[in-house]
Design a protein around this motif. Structure first.
Motif, PDB file in Angstrom:
ATOM      1  N   ASP A  62       0.866  -1.175   0.000  1.00 57.29           N
ATOM      2  CA  ASP A  62       0.000   0.000   0.000  1.00 57.29           C
ATOM      3  C   ASP A  62       0.908   1.232   0.000  1.00 57.29           C
ATOM      4  O   ASP A  62       1.317   1.728   1.049  1.00 57.29           O
ATOM      5  CB  ASP A  62      -0.899  -0.020   1.237  1.00 57.29           C
ATOM      6  N   ASN A  64       2.438   4.635   0.220  1.00 59.69           N
ATOM      7  CA  ASN A  64       1.957   5.786   0.961  1.00 59.69           C
ATOM      8  C   ASN A  64       3.153   6.576   1.492  1.00 59.69           C
ATOM      9  O   ASN A  64       3.977   6.043   2.227  1.00 59.69           O
ATOM     10  CB  ASN A  64       1.072   5.310   2.122  1.00 59.69           C
ATOM     11  N   ASP A  65       3.242   7.844   1.135  1.00 56.46           N
ATOM     12  CA  ASP A  65       4.372   8.678   1.541  1.00 56.46           C
ATOM     13  C   ASP A  65       4.425   8.920   3.046  1.00 56.46           C
ATOM     14  O   ASP A  65       5.468   9.312   3.584  1.00 56.46           O
ATOM     15  CB  ASP A  65       4.337  10.026   0.822  1.00 56.46           C
ATOM     16  N   THR A  66       3.304   8.719   3.730  1.00 55.15           N
ATOM     17  CA  THR A  66       3.279   8.998   5.176  1.00 55.15           C
ATOM     18  C   THR A  66       3.626   7.761   6.013  1.00 55.15           C
ATOM     19  O   THR A  66       3.521   7.798   7.238  1.00 55.15           O
ATOM     20  CB  THR A  66       1.883   9.511   5.608  1.00 55.15           C
ATOM     21  N   LYS A  67       4.040   6.680   5.349  1.00 53.94           N
ATOM     22  CA  LYS A  67       4.399   5.453   6.070  1.00 53.94           C
ATOM     23  C   LYS A  67       5.756   4.934   5.601  1.00 53.94           C
ATOM     24  O   LYS A  67       6.114   5.077   4.434  1.00 53.94           O
ATOM     25  CB  LYS A  67       3.342   4.373   5.850  1.00 53.94           C
ATOM     26  N   ASN A 112       9.088   5.835  -0.638  1.00 53.18           N
ATOM     27  CA  ASN A 112       9.305   6.493  -1.924  1.00 53.18           C
ATOM     28  C   ASN A 112      10.368   7.571  -1.764  1.00 53.18           C
ATOM     29  O   ASN A 112      10.556   8.127  -0.683  1.00 53.18           O
ATOM     30  CB  ASN A 112       8.015   7.179  -2.405  1.00 53.18           C
ATOM     31  N   GLN A 177       8.296   2.726  -3.121  1.00 55.52           N
ATOM     32  CA  GLN A 177       8.085   1.925  -1.913  1.00 55.52           C
ATOM     33  C   GLN A 177       7.604   0.510  -2.267  1.00 55.52           C
ATOM     34  O   GLN A 177       6.679   0.336  -3.055  1.00 55.52           O
ATOM     35  CB  GLN A 177       7.051   2.629  -1.040  1.00 55.52           C
ATOM     36  N   LYS A 217       5.159   5.912  10.898  1.00 55.99           N
ATOM     37  CA  LYS A 217       4.165   6.694  10.143  1.00 55.99           C
ATOM     38  C   LYS A 217       4.132   8.135  10.654  1.00 55.99           C
ATOM     39  O   LYS A 217       4.608   8.443  11.735  1.00 55.99           O
ATOM     40  CB  LYS A 217       2.784   6.060  10.256  1.00 55.99           C
TER      41      LYS A 217
END
Length: 219
Positions: A62, A64-67, A112, A177, A217
């Protein structure tokens, strides 16, 4: 569908050839039935062990830039603040994941970003959990710059059995990622160095699944 990592292609082919030769030759050279079956069964078990080591399961990350996700399969063995002396030269929050020989050994990008630094270090082969392994063992250091977390460093570290680390990250690359970042052959560990204050999402001794488990996160 069962997949195998490309880094294992030569070893798998060579092992298959050796096992086939042993099975065929033993059938004509060994007359004792029990010894014959023992030799053939051991050969097949060895082939199975090689195949399981180089397996490369499909993981649906999944993105996701925040994880930050686990770069490898294994057990979380360290969560602590340490001084990172090679690149940051300041304190960082280190998360270490130890891989046993039965774990999947594919390394995946934890986030990422753009590769800012990538360096290989030859070295010793201390056991992966040795305190000096991250500074003295064969290893690679990679830094990825992410728009949310800033610069994050990960380090592939060879263990007592590992003799080759494969690292695909090159400076200037844009990485995604969960994608394949390399491979470590025969047992080792990976350390992540995160900014101090990062919200950690795992606990000591927790099992991590590469490409899936969320290590940290930002809300």
């Amino acid at each position: 569908m069962l997949k195998f990592h490309k880094e294992g292609a030569k070893i798998i082919l060579a092992t298959c050839a050796i096992v086939v030769a042993i099975v065929l030759l033993s059938d004509s050279l060994i007359t004792n039935f029990y010894i014959l079956k023992f030799v053939q069964i051991i050969s097949l078990i060895f082939l199975i062990l090689v195949l399981q080591f180089f397996r490369n399961p499909i993981r649906l990350t999944d993105v996701n830039d925040t994880k930050i996700i686990a770069p490898v399969d294994g057990k979380v063995v360290v969560i602590e603040e340490v001084y990172e002396s090679e690149y940051f030269k300041e304190k960082r929050l280190m998360i270490s994941i130890f891989m046993s020989p039965i774990n999947v050994h594919v390394t995946r990008y934890a986030l990422n970003g753009i590769v800012k630094f990538s360096k290989y270090h030859p070295g010793k082969y201390l056991v992966a959990w040795h305190p000096k392994a991250s500074e003295e063992n064969e290893r690679t250091t990679v830094v990825i710059e992410n728009q949310v977390f800033g610069e994050v460093l990960y380090r592939q570290i060879a263990g007592a059995l590992a003799r080759r680390i494969v690292n695909y990250a090159k400076e200037g690359m844009q990485v995604v990622q969960g994608e394949d970042a390399g491979f470590i052959k025969f047992g080792s560990r990976v350390d992540l160095y995160l900014p101090i204050g990062t919200e950690i999402n795992v606990k000591l001794n927790q099992k991590a699944v590469g490409g899936i488990t969320v290590i940290a996160k930002k809300s």
